[in-house]
Scaffold this motif. Sequence first.
Motif, PDB file in Angstrom:
ATOM      1  N   ASP A  71     -44.769  29.198 -93.347  1.00 42.03           N
ATOM      2  CA  ASP A  71     -45.723  29.339 -91.955  1.00 42.03           C
ATOM      3  C   ASP A  71     -46.967  29.928 -92.247  1.00 42.03           C
ATOM      4  O   ASP A  71     -47.180  30.940 -93.191  1.00 42.03           O
ATOM      5  CB  ASP A  71     -44.996  30.183 -91.061  1.00 42.03           C
ATOM      6  N   MET A  72     -48.086  29.413 -91.520  1.00 46.29           N
ATOM      7  CA  MET A  72     -49.495  30.195 -91.762  1.00 46.29           C
ATOM      8  C   MET A  72     -49.716  30.404 -90.092  1.00 46.29           C
ATOM      9  O   MET A  72     -49.530  29.406 -89.267  1.00 46.29           O
ATOM     10  CB  MET A  72     -50.527  29.149 -92.428  1.00 46.29           C
ATOM     11  N   THR A 114     -44.437  32.874 -97.652  1.00 48.96           N
ATOM     12  CA  THR A 114     -44.022  32.243 -98.518  1.00 48.96           C
ATOM     13  C   THR A 114     -42.738  32.656 -98.911  1.00 48.96           C
ATOM     14  O   THR A 114     -42.209  33.651 -98.917  1.00 48.96           O
ATOM     15  CB  THR A 114     -44.975  32.394 -99.973  1.00 48.96           C
ATOM     16  N   VAL A 115     -41.928  31.690 -99.799  1.00 47.93           N
ATOM     17  CA  VAL A 115     -40.530  31.802-100.032  1.00 47.93           C
ATOM     18  C   VAL A 115     -40.579  32.959-101.293  1.00 47.93           C
ATOM     19  O   VAL A 115     -41.262  32.743-102.250  1.00 47.93           O
ATOM     20  CB  VAL A 115     -40.105  30.441-100.470  1.00 47.93           C
ATOM     21  N   ASP A 119     -38.510  35.970 -97.137  1.00 45.18           N
ATOM     22  CA  ASP A 119     -40.006  35.595 -97.423  1.00 45.18           C
ATOM     23  C   ASP A 119     -40.792  36.542 -97.712  1.00 45.18           C
ATOM     24  O   ASP A 119     -40.641  37.747 -97.554  1.00 45.18           O
ATOM     25  CB  ASP A 119     -40.560  35.085 -96.109  1.00 45.18           C
ATOM     26  N   TYR A 120     -41.848  36.297 -98.572  1.00 48.46           N
ATOM     27  CA  TYR A 120     -42.970  37.153 -98.600  1.00 48.46           C
ATOM     28  C   TYR A 120     -43.836  36.935 -97.343  1.00 48.46           C
ATOM     29  O   TYR A 120     -44.062  35.952 -96.989  1.00 48.46           O
ATOM     30  CB  TYR A 120     -43.915  36.969-100.023  1.00 48.46           C
TER      31      TYR A 120
END
Length: 119
Positions: free
Chosen positions: A32-33, A98-99, A105-106
Amino acid sequence: VQLQAYGGGLVQAGGSLRLSCVASGSISSVKDMGWYREAPGKQRELVAVINSGGTTNYADSVKGRATISRDNAKNTVYLQVNSLKPDDTGVYYCNMKTVATVWTDYNYWGQGTQVTVSS
């Protein structure tokens, strides 16, 4: 990883703005963003988010007025908001997930950009 936001400022009610956020560094597996807003005296809240497949989600307060988009090749996310209202005032933060592992997530944050809507 760093996120740099651009595009904030002072805008009159009824106007428009476009925010950009560029992610740099060692980036992979972006999920996601999104954009979050922190209004004076309030907690940070989601404004809009877009996942890696292009599915979007918006806060009720901006539905119909905001459009979030992303350029995966440039690791950039954009937020266009029209018909701005004084209630849109706040510090806007971009966010990227991020994964990390199958289960985690990170979570990265930009430095925030001030948006002030005058009535």
